[in-house]
Design an enzyme around this catalytic site. Sequence first.
Site, PDB file in Angstrom:
ATOM      1  N   GLU A  23      -8.083   7.191  -3.042  1.00 23.99           N
ATOM      2  CA  GLU A  23      -7.291   8.072  -3.906  1.00 23.99           C
ATOM      3  C   GLU A  23      -8.183   8.694  -4.994  1.00 23.99           C
ATOM      4  O   GLU A  23      -7.988   9.836  -5.402  1.00 23.99           O
ATOM      5  CB  GLU A  23      -6.165   7.276  -4.581  1.00 23.99           C
ATOM      6  CG  GLU A  23      -5.104   6.745  -3.622  1.00 23.99           C
ATOM      7  CD  GLU A  23      -4.185   5.699  -4.267  1.00 23.99           C
ATOM      8  OE1 GLU A  23      -3.045   5.559  -3.797  1.00 23.99           O
ATOM      9  OE2 GLU A  23      -4.606   5.003  -5.210  1.00 23.99           O
ATOM     10  N   THR A  99      -0.819   7.325  -4.830  1.00 22.42           N
ATOM     11  CA  THR A  99       0.093   7.723  -3.761  1.00 22.42           C
ATOM     12  C   THR A  99       1.383   6.911  -3.855  1.00 22.42           C
ATOM     13  O   THR A  99       1.428   5.883  -4.530  1.00 22.42           O
ATOM     14  CB  THR A  99      -0.563   7.514  -2.382  1.00 22.42           C
ATOM     15  OG1 THR A  99      -0.980   6.150  -2.276  1.00 22.42           O
ATOM     16  CG2 THR A  99      -1.747   8.443  -2.202  1.00 22.42           C
ATOM     17  N   MET A 185       3.030   0.980  -6.481  1.00 16.28           N
ATOM     18  CA  MET A 185       2.655  -0.412  -6.758  1.00 16.28           C
ATOM     19  C   MET A 185       1.906  -0.649  -8.076  1.00 16.28           C
ATOM     20  O   MET A 185       1.369  -1.740  -8.257  1.00 16.28           O
ATOM     21  CB  MET A 185       1.828  -0.953  -5.582  1.00 16.28           C
ATOM     22  CG  MET A 185       2.587  -0.925  -4.268  1.00 16.28           C
ATOM     23  SD  MET A 185       1.631  -1.373  -2.826  1.00 16.28           S
ATOM     24  CE  MET A 185       1.400  -3.123  -3.082  1.00 16.28           C
ATOM     25  N   GLU A 186       1.859   0.330  -8.951  1.00 20.14           N
ATOM     26  CA  GLU A 186       1.115   0.113 -10.212  1.00 20.14           C
ATOM     27  C   GLU A 186       1.795   0.649 -11.475  1.00 20.14           C
ATOM     28  O   GLU A 186       1.582   0.104 -12.571  1.00 20.14           O
ATOM     29  CB  GLU A 186      -0.289   0.763 -10.142  1.00 20.14           C
ATOM     30  CG  GLU A 186      -1.302   0.072  -9.253  1.00 20.14           C
ATOM     31  CD  GLU A 186      -1.215   0.529  -7.811  1.00 20.14           C
ATOM     32  OE1 GLU A 186      -0.677   1.633  -7.555  1.00 20.14           O
ATOM     33  OE2 GLU A 186      -1.655  -0.234  -6.925  1.00 20.14           O
ATOM     34  N   ASP A 209       4.256   8.838   2.540  1.00 25.89           N
ATOM     35  CA  ASP A 209       5.172   8.292   3.557  1.00 25.89           C
ATOM     36  C   ASP A 209       6.613   8.394   3.075  1.00 25.89           C
ATOM     37  O   ASP A 209       6.857   8.499   1.872  1.00 25.89           O
ATOM     38  CB  ASP A 209       4.823   6.821   3.835  1.00 25.89           C
ATOM     39  CG  ASP A 209       4.782   6.004   2.556  1.00 25.89           C
ATOM     40  OD1 ASP A 209       5.794   5.377   2.236  1.00 25.89           O
ATOM     41  OD2 ASP A 209       3.748   6.001   1.862  1.00 25.89           O
TER      42      ASP A 209
HETATM   43  N1  ADE Z   1       1.904   3.808  -1.797  1.00 23.12           N
HETATM   44  C1  ADE Z   1       2.063   4.785  -0.892  1.00 23.12           C
HETATM   45  N2  ADE Z   1       3.211   4.625  -0.216  1.00 23.12           N
HETATM   46  C2  ADE Z   1       3.814   3.516  -0.723  1.00 23.12           C
HETATM   47  C3  ADE Z   1       5.019   2.826  -0.444  1.00 23.12           C
HETATM   48  N3  ADE Z   1       5.855   3.254   0.496  1.00 23.12           N
HETATM   49  N4  ADE Z   1       5.299   1.723  -1.169  1.00 23.12           N
HETATM   50  C4  ADE Z   1       4.458   1.292  -2.112  1.00 23.12           C
HETATM   51  N5  ADE Z   1       3.307   1.889  -2.419  1.00 23.12           N
HETATM   52  C5  ADE Z   1       2.977   2.996  -1.732  1.00 23.12           C
END
Ligand code: ADE
Length: 243
Positions: A23, A99, A185-186, A209
């Site tokens: 990233e 992301t 996640m952060e 996604d």
């Molecule tokens: N980073 C990118 N896509 C993610 C997802 N679906 N869940 C957590 N972190 C992500």
Amino acid sequence: MNILTQAVAIVKKILIYIAMQSEAQPIIDELNFEETSILNPALPMKTYTGVSSKHSYFLVTGGKSSMYGVDNVGTEPAAVGLQAALQFFDADLVINAGTAGGWQSKGAQIADVYLGKSPVRYHDHRIPIPTFEAYGKGSYPCIETAELAQLLNLKRGYISTSNSLDFNTDCSRLMEENKADCKEMEAAALAWICHLYAKPFLPIKAITDFVDHEHPTAEQFQENLAKTCLALKDAFVKILNNL
Ligand code: ADE
């Protein structure tokens, strides 16, 4: 003057936290940042510095796990890395670029870039004791991003954080409560550190996604990571130029 205008009027030193090297690398390359080693050597984070005519930059990545050989994603490296970085670089603004998963049903497209909206919350800190419930959610502020989003034609959304790439029914329920547009996640952990240190926080998330898609998240993520990181870099550079 709104909060963003107030915050950016004084921004000179910008601290950037990016969890994964893939990233961060397009941004490091584009802005000619140089690697430095400033943090405590016990920490796995990698650090980079750079300057422009307007700002000085200190970029921190989560680095690699020496035990598992993968990037240190998630909330613990984020909190430790940002806290350590703030000891050396007393930033005027903290930016998190990364992301996220998005929702097709809410109009997200792969490689869309979102600016965060307050509050930034957790969807995996479940503490069903009345006095702890709100603490578990976090609900930490980020700067007001409406003007910047309009100026740069970017989306805005609520960010919801957990330490899991996938999700269970509890996560789903809490992400819905959080009105999540970006699952990642952060950000909530970084927002907590910014809250403690009274630093304005700007989270920027690019969609790799769809959470509401039958295709496994991990496969979508890997397939879309490279192009999404390029879109993130393009938006990131425009954002810096407008701060
Ligand atoms: N980073 C990118 N896509 C993610 C997802 N679906 N869940 C957590 N972190 C992500």
